[in-house]
Design an enzyme around this catalytic site. Structure first.
Site, mmCIF file in Angstrom:
data_model
loop_
_atom_site.group_PDB
_atom_site.id
_atom_site.type_symbol
_atom_site.label_atom_id
_atom_site.label_comp_id
_atom_site.label_asym_id
_atom_site.label_seq_id
_atom_site.Cartn_x
_atom_site.Cartn_y
_atom_site.Cartn_z
ATOM 1 N N ILE A 186 -2.786 13.130 -0.802
ATOM 2 C CA ILE A 186 -3.115 14.400 -0.154
ATOM 3 C C ILE A 186 -1.960 14.762 0.775
ATOM 4 C CG2 ILE A 186 -4.700 15.625 1.394
ATOM 5 C CD1 ILE A 186 -5.969 14.984 -1.266
ATOM 6 N N GLU A 246 -4.504 -0.376 -6.862
ATOM 7 C CA GLU A 246 -3.796 -1.114 -5.822
ATOM 8 C C GLU A 246 -3.585 -0.190 -4.627
ATOM 9 O OE1 GLU A 246 -1.850 -1.203 -8.907
ATOM 10 O OE2 GLU A 246 -2.521 -3.166 -9.613
ATOM 11 N N ASN A 304 -2.921 0.466 4.734
ATOM 12 C CA ASN A 304 -3.516 1.803 4.607
ATOM 13 C C ASN A 304 -5.022 1.701 4.804
ATOM 14 O OD1 ASN A 304 -4.198 4.430 4.036
ATOM 15 N ND2 ASN A 304 -2.944 4.562 2.186
ATOM 16 N N TYR A 308 -12.049 3.688 -0.439
ATOM 17 C CA TYR A 308 -12.391 3.002 -1.682
ATOM 18 C C TYR A 308 -13.645 2.139 -1.508
ATOM 19 C CZ TYR A 308 -7.760 4.553 -3.084
ATOM 20 O OH TYR A 308 -6.667 5.319 -3.385
#
Length: 204
Positions: free
Chosen positions: A96, A128, A133, A140
């Site tokens: 994004i 991955e 992050n 996720y």
């Protein structure tokens, strides 16, 4: 009024995709790489676009979305890509534009990718993600991905590890229902942030 639209990328979008890639990843793929994905029957390459109009130029429809005028060219602000390999959806890209992060748009794009995986009748999804992050890892996990391993020094630019994450059960009816519920909640959250979904052939 701000509109959003998710659809498959086409050849005329590749220059914009490369520009966004350079901004988000420092140049992961050149235009040939994106063209290869467009030509592959085992790849789904999705884009997220936005544009703005005056409030008086749009009218609501029965579905609760809006019917926006298209005089203003949309801006590509997100890219998502998956590879269908056997029964698995390998999510290899989710990005994004930095100016639009933190608003739930990555969630919208991930939901669309998982919907594509379901449409292909795939059973599992893997990806991955950088160890550092935390926002992406949290996203996720929200969608049921679990850490399955670690690739040491996977990212050459920083030497960071990559977390390998998996999500099974994509073919099950309960996952389809889960996506439907997430879609409603996601749309509500985006609407509160003054985002409106445009009518689109790509149904979340």
């Amino acid at each position: 009024m701000r509109f959003l639209q998710i659809k498959h990328l086409a050849a005329e979008h590749l220059n914009s995709a490369v520009e966004l890639d350079r901004l988000c990843f420092g140049g992961l793929w050149a235009i040939e790489g994106y063209r290869r994905e467009l030509d592959s029957p085992n790849s789904d390459l999705l884009g997220l676009w936005t544009w703005e109009t005056d409030d008086c130029e749009s009218a609501p429809n029965r579905a609760g979305t809006e019917t926006p005028p298209l005089q203003i060219p949309p801006t590509l602000i997100g890219i998502g890509c998956l590879w269908a390999i056997l029964e698995e959806a390998h999510i290899i890209m989710l990005a994004i534009h930095p100016q639009f992060q933190g608003q739930g748009l990555g969630q919208a794009l991930l939901l669309a990718l998982l919907k594509s995986a379901c449409d292909r009748q795939l059973e599992r999804s893997t990806l991955e993600v950088r160890d550092s992050n935390l926002a992406a890892v949290s996203l996720y996990k929200k969608f049921g991905f679990k850490e399955a391993g670690r690739r040491k020094r996977y990212y050459e630019d920083t030497g960071e590890d990559a977390l390998v994450m998996w999500r099974s059960g994509l073919e099950k009816p309960e996952f389809q229902r889960y996506l439907a519920v997430e879609k409603v909640q996601m749309c509500d959250r985006l609407y509160q942030k003054k985002w409106h979904w445009a009518i689109d052939i790509f149904e979340l």
